[in-house]
Design an enzyme around this catalytic site. Sequence first.
Site, mmCIF file in Angstrom:
data_model
loop_
_atom_site.group_PDB
_atom_site.id
_atom_site.type_symbol
_atom_site.label_atom_id
_atom_site.label_comp_id
_atom_site.label_asym_id
_atom_site.label_seq_id
_atom_site.Cartn_x
_atom_site.Cartn_y
_atom_site.Cartn_z
ATOM 1 N N TYR A 35 46.006 23.581 48.499
ATOM 2 C CA TYR A 35 44.888 24.488 48.189
ATOM 3 C C TYR A 35 43.565 23.862 48.620
ATOM 4 O O TYR A 35 42.745 24.489 49.290
ATOM 5 C CB TYR A 35 44.886 24.789 46.685
ATOM 6 C CG TYR A 35 43.848 25.815 46.274
ATOM 7 C CD1 TYR A 35 44.019 27.166 46.581
ATOM 8 C CD2 TYR A 35 42.691 25.441 45.593
ATOM 9 C CE1 TYR A 35 43.070 28.107 46.208
ATOM 10 C CE2 TYR A 35 41.735 26.370 45.211
ATOM 11 C CZ TYR A 35 41.931 27.714 45.517
ATOM 12 O OH TYR A 35 40.984 28.639 45.158
ATOM 13 N N SER B 264 36.060 27.532 47.625
ATOM 14 C CA SER B 264 36.254 27.056 46.251
ATOM 15 C C SER B 264 35.542 25.721 46.141
ATOM 16 O O SER B 264 35.392 25.005 47.144
ATOM 17 C CB SER B 264 37.751 26.864 45.982
ATOM 18 O OG SER B 264 37.942 26.108 44.788
HETATM 19 N N1 LIG Z 1 39.858 32.373 40.069
HETATM 20 C C1 LIG Z 1 39.284 31.206 40.309
HETATM 21 O O1 LIG Z 1 39.038 30.420 39.383
HETATM 22 C C2 LIG Z 1 38.893 30.819 41.717
HETATM 23 C C3 LIG Z 1 38.084 29.685 41.879
HETATM 24 C C4 LIG Z 1 37.666 29.334 43.164
HETATM 25 C C5 LIG Z 1 38.018 30.112 44.246
HETATM 26 N N2 LIG Z 1 38.818 31.213 44.065
HETATM 27 C C6 LIG Z 1 39.127 32.002 45.258
HETATM 28 O O2 LIG Z 1 38.661 33.320 45.052
HETATM 29 C C7 LIG Z 1 39.429 34.243 45.858
HETATM 30 C C8 LIG Z 1 39.861 35.421 45.013
HETATM 31 O O3 LIG Z 1 40.790 34.976 44.027
HETATM 32 P P1 LIG Z 1 40.914 35.614 42.570
HETATM 33 O O4 LIG Z 1 40.449 34.607 41.617
HETATM 34 O O5 LIG Z 1 40.293 36.963 42.533
HETATM 35 O O6 LIG Z 1 42.516 35.674 42.456
HETATM 36 P P2 LIG Z 1 43.541 36.901 42.340
HETATM 37 O O7 LIG Z 1 44.878 36.255 42.423
HETATM 38 O O8 LIG Z 1 43.214 37.747 41.197
HETATM 39 O O9 LIG Z 1 43.250 37.769 43.649
HETATM 40 C C9 LIG Z 1 43.680 37.378 44.925
HETATM 41 C C10 LIG Z 1 43.961 38.641 45.730
HETATM 42 O O10 LIG Z 1 44.364 38.245 47.036
HETATM 43 C C11 LIG Z 1 45.465 39.067 47.403
HETATM 44 N N3 LIG Z 1 46.283 38.419 48.411
HETATM 45 C C12 LIG Z 1 47.102 37.346 48.283
HETATM 46 N N4 LIG Z 1 47.735 37.100 49.434
HETATM 47 C C13 LIG Z 1 47.323 38.037 50.318
HETATM 48 C C14 LIG Z 1 47.611 38.302 51.680
HETATM 49 N N5 LIG Z 1 48.506 37.556 52.376
HETATM 50 N N6 LIG Z 1 46.995 39.343 52.280
HETATM 51 C C15 LIG Z 1 46.119 40.115 51.592
HETATM 52 N N7 LIG Z 1 45.804 39.917 50.305
HETATM 53 C C16 LIG Z 1 46.403 38.878 49.676
HETATM 54 C C17 LIG Z 1 46.236 39.284 46.095
HETATM 55 O O11 LIG Z 1 47.124 40.384 46.187
HETATM 56 C C18 LIG Z 1 45.088 39.489 45.113
HETATM 57 O O12 LIG Z 1 44.706 40.845 45.028
HETATM 58 C C19 LIG Z 1 40.569 33.417 46.445
HETATM 59 O O13 LIG Z 1 40.254 33.072 47.774
HETATM 60 C C20 LIG Z 1 40.597 32.176 45.560
HETATM 61 O O14 LIG Z 1 41.153 31.057 46.225
HETATM 62 C C21 LIG Z 1 39.263 31.574 42.825
#
Ligand SMILES: NC(=O)c1ccc[n+]([C@@H]2O[C@H](COP(=O)([O-])OP(=O)(O)OC[C@H]3O[C@@H](n4cnc5c(N)ncnc54)[C@H](O)[C@@H]3O)[C@@H](O)[C@H]2O)c1
Length: 262
Positions: free
Chosen positions: A155, A143
């Site tokens: 985070y 991120s």
């Molecule tokens: N959405 C944003 O703005 C953003 C920005 C920067 C980074 N990210 C990163 O992107 C990645 C994906 O996030 P997203 O935005 O798609 O969020 P999201 O919450 O839609 O998806 C996250 C997924 O991870 C799964 N998950 C959570 N804990 C888990 C575990 N212990 N084992 C297996 N799966 C697990 C959840 O069930 C979900 O399907 C993450 O690493 C997040 O930190 C997101």
Amino acid sequence: MPNFADKTVLITGASRGQGAAEARLFAQAGARVIVADVLAEEGDALVHDIRQTGNIAEFRKLDVTSEPDWAEAVAFTKARFGALHVLVNNAGVSLRGVDLEHTMRADWERILAVNLTGVFLGIRAAVPLMRESGGGAIVNIGSTAGINGHFAAAYSTSKWGLRGLTKAAAMEYAAAKIRVNAVHPSIVPTPMVAASANFVEAMEYVTPLARSASLEDVAHAVMFLASDEAAYLTGIDLPVDGGFTELGAYRQVWLRATGRAP
Ligand SMILES: NC(=O)c1ccc[n+]([C@@H]2O[C@H](COP(=O)([O-])OP(=O)(O)OC[C@H]3O[C@@H](n4cnc5c(N)ncnc54)[C@H](O)[C@@H]3O)[C@@H](O)[C@H]2O)c1
């Protein structure tokens, strides 16, 4: 689009959000995709959709913090497809809106367990099969909270740590022809930020390209780093952020200094 025919790709946290978009894109590119997540219903539905388009996918229930789950997922991958070429460590959980002083130890440990230890366990479990498969690529999803200073200690720390882990793994596995890189999105419309309209709006305001990333913006960057086209890239941090990391601070200066913002 890069060609992933005959390549096996395991994506964690792939039942929804960015991981799901990556699963669809890799499948379109010909990969055999393993959708791994704790969310079984959504994962099964995604696999059904991917198969409907004539592409190949399997769902495995995987909690990235569980060593037995990892061992089972890798054993399944070997039994089903015989090889593993790409691992995308995408699963993540977020904690915003609570300052450091009020962060509960249990929350701190949960965020680090999923976002950092989960990636460590994934790399450790997958590498032997990737090595046996002749090498491949690992893409860790960080991120911009792990590049810029941030305001959510647990985070942010997990994502800064992920960068260190990415570089250590890239160094150690280069000889096995396994490249390890990190993609750092800034803001992406997924369930993770669905309840944070103010945060999303503020991020878009300071982003030079003035919008959130689309799911596809991130998925294409992940696919590129996983592809043979990126054969000479390892150990790098790739922000997918509309210029936020490099230009976000000066954008605010520029907006104020030129009277475009109060
Ligand atoms: N959405 C944003 O703005 C953003 C920005 C920067 C980074 N990210 C990163 O992107 C990645 C994906 O996030 P997203 O935005 O798609 O969020 P999201 O919450 O839609 O998806 C996250 C997924 O991870 C799964 N998950 C959570 N804990 C888990 C575990 N212990 N084992 C297996 N799966 C697990 C959840 O069930 C979900 O399907 C993450 O690493 C997040 O930190 C997101």
